[in-house]
Structure formats: C-alpha cells, structure tokens
Design an enzyme around this catalytic site. Structure first.
Site, PDB file in Angstrom:
ATOM      1  N   CYS A 111       0.850  -1.195   0.000  1.00 37.23           N
ATOM      2  CA  CYS A 111       0.000   0.000   0.000  1.00 37.23           C
ATOM      3  C   CYS A 111       0.883   1.240   0.000  1.00 37.23           C
ATOM      4  O   CYS A 111       1.765   1.382   0.844  1.00 37.23           O
ATOM      5  CB  CYS A 111      -0.888  -0.034   1.245  1.00 37.23           C
ATOM      6  SG  CYS A 111      -1.901   1.452   1.446  1.00 37.23           S
TER       7      CYS A 111
ATOM      8  N   CYS B 286       0.353   3.212   3.583  1.00 34.22           N
ATOM      9  CA  CYS B 286       0.791   2.717   4.897  1.00 34.22           C
ATOM     10  C   CYS B 286       1.852   1.630   4.814  1.00 34.22           C
ATOM     11  O   CYS B 286       2.416   1.242   5.836  1.00 34.22           O
ATOM     12  CB  CYS B 286      -0.399   2.197   5.695  1.00 34.22           C
ATOM     13  SG  CYS B 286      -1.012   0.592   5.109  1.00 34.22           S
TER      14      CYS B 286
ATOM     15  N   CYS C 107      -7.475  -0.934   1.590  1.00 34.86           N
ATOM     16  CA  CYS C 107      -6.454  -1.466   2.495  1.00 34.86           C
ATOM     17  C   CYS C 107      -7.040  -1.566   3.903  1.00 34.86           C
ATOM     18  O   CYS C 107      -7.625  -0.608   4.402  1.00 34.86           O
ATOM     19  CB  CYS C 107      -5.254  -0.514   2.497  1.00 34.86           C
ATOM     20  SG  CYS C 107      -4.011  -0.905   3.740  1.00 34.86           S
TER      21      CYS C 107
ATOM     22  N   CYS D  17      -5.205   1.143   6.479  1.00 37.57           N
ATOM     23  CA  CYS D  17      -5.335   2.612   6.412  1.00 37.57           C
ATOM     24  C   CYS D  17      -6.556   3.049   5.621  1.00 37.57           C
ATOM     25  O   CYS D  17      -6.757   4.243   5.422  1.00 37.57           O
ATOM     26  CB  CYS D  17      -4.074   3.222   5.813  1.00 37.57           C
ATOM     27  SG  CYS D  17      -3.947   2.982   4.033  1.00 37.57           S
TER      28      CYS D  17
ATOM     29  N   CYS E 182      -8.838  -5.585  -9.412  1.00 33.90           N
ATOM     30  CA  CYS E 182      -8.460  -4.600 -10.424  1.00 33.90           C
ATOM     31  C   CYS E 182      -8.000  -3.350  -9.666  1.00 33.90           C
ATOM     32  O   CYS E 182      -8.821  -2.650  -9.065  1.00 33.90           O
ATOM     33  CB  CYS E 182      -9.690  -4.317 -11.287  1.00 33.90           C
ATOM     34  SG  CYS E 182      -9.382  -3.227 -12.659  1.00 33.90           S
TER      35      CYS E 182
HETATM   36 FE    FE Z   1      -2.737   1.069   3.571  1.00 36.87          FE
END
Ligand code: FE
Length: 134
Positions: free
Chosen positions: A48, A51, A97, A100, A120
């Site tokens: 990510c 984060c 995610c 976060c 996707c």
């Molecule tokens: Fe994240």
C-alpha cells in the site's frame, strides 16, 4: 504495534503526490493503460502506497487486458476490506487497504481459477519491492 498514520487530508497530502492522494484518499481511478504496474512483470511484492502494508504478490498477478494491474488473490485475505460501491450508476465491490482504508480499486468475479476473482487495482495506490519469489 499500530503505525502512526495521517488522520486528515492535509496530512495525507504531505505524504502522497497529487495522483496518489486523489486515488487512495478520494476514491479516484487512473486511466486504463496509464499506470506503471499494469504491464509490470517483475517478481516481488506490492504494498500500500499509504501505509506500506503488503497487499499482493507478483505470483498472483496476471494480465487481465483491462489496463490495470490485476491479481486473482491478495497476499493474505485480512489485508483487504471490501465495501459495496454504488457510485457511477453501477454496483461494484470496492477494495480498500485494511490498515489505512486507502481506496485501491475493485474486485470482479471474472478472474482466473482458482478464485475466479479479479482484483483490479490502481497502480498509483501501490508500491513495489523486488523479491525473488516463486
Ligand atoms: Fe494502507
């Protein structure tokens, strides 16, 4: 230990570039075939951009032809949350995610076996770390 993450837009804007901010914090979408990872074939892990949580492995990435990086499963199921998204006159499943709440993309049921899923994902929501994995 819980990482210290920005808790407001101004703080996220200091950490992210404008495209990353628009996509991850404002549920934007990058243009198809424009992102840096849709045709990326190196071995490694994708995390990510907000984060750093590890989200996807290159071993679960495939070429969907959609113009966005596509994976048939996350690295572990708990790293993603899925929310119903009724925007733009469609009903889709938004993928965020779990650490976060960054908007990553959507998941569709037209992926390859064994899951039949297509995650996707916007390139701009991801970072990449090269790693020799099978
Ligand atoms: Fe994240």
């Amino acid at each position: 230990m819980k990482k210290q993450l920005p808790d407001n837009d101004d703080a996220w804007k200091e950490k992210l570039n404008p495209e990353q901010f628009y996509i991850t914090r404002q549920k934007g979408t990058e243009a198809a075939f424009s992102g840096k990872f849709y045709n990326h074939k190196e071995k490694g892990i994708y995390n990510c951009i907000c984060c750093g949580q590890v989200l996807f492995s290159s071993s679960n990435k495939y070429d969907s032809g959609s113009g966005w990086p596509s994976y048939w499963q996350p690295i572990e199921s708990h790293v993603l949350n899925v929310n119903q998204d009724k925007s733009h006159g469609m009903i889709r499943n938004e993928v965020v995610c779990s650490e976060c709440n960054a908007h990553l993309g959507h998941v569709f049921e037209d992926g390859p076996l064994p899951t039949g899923l297509r995650y996707c994902i916007n390139s701009a929501s991801l970072g990449f770390e090269s790693k020799d994995i099978s």
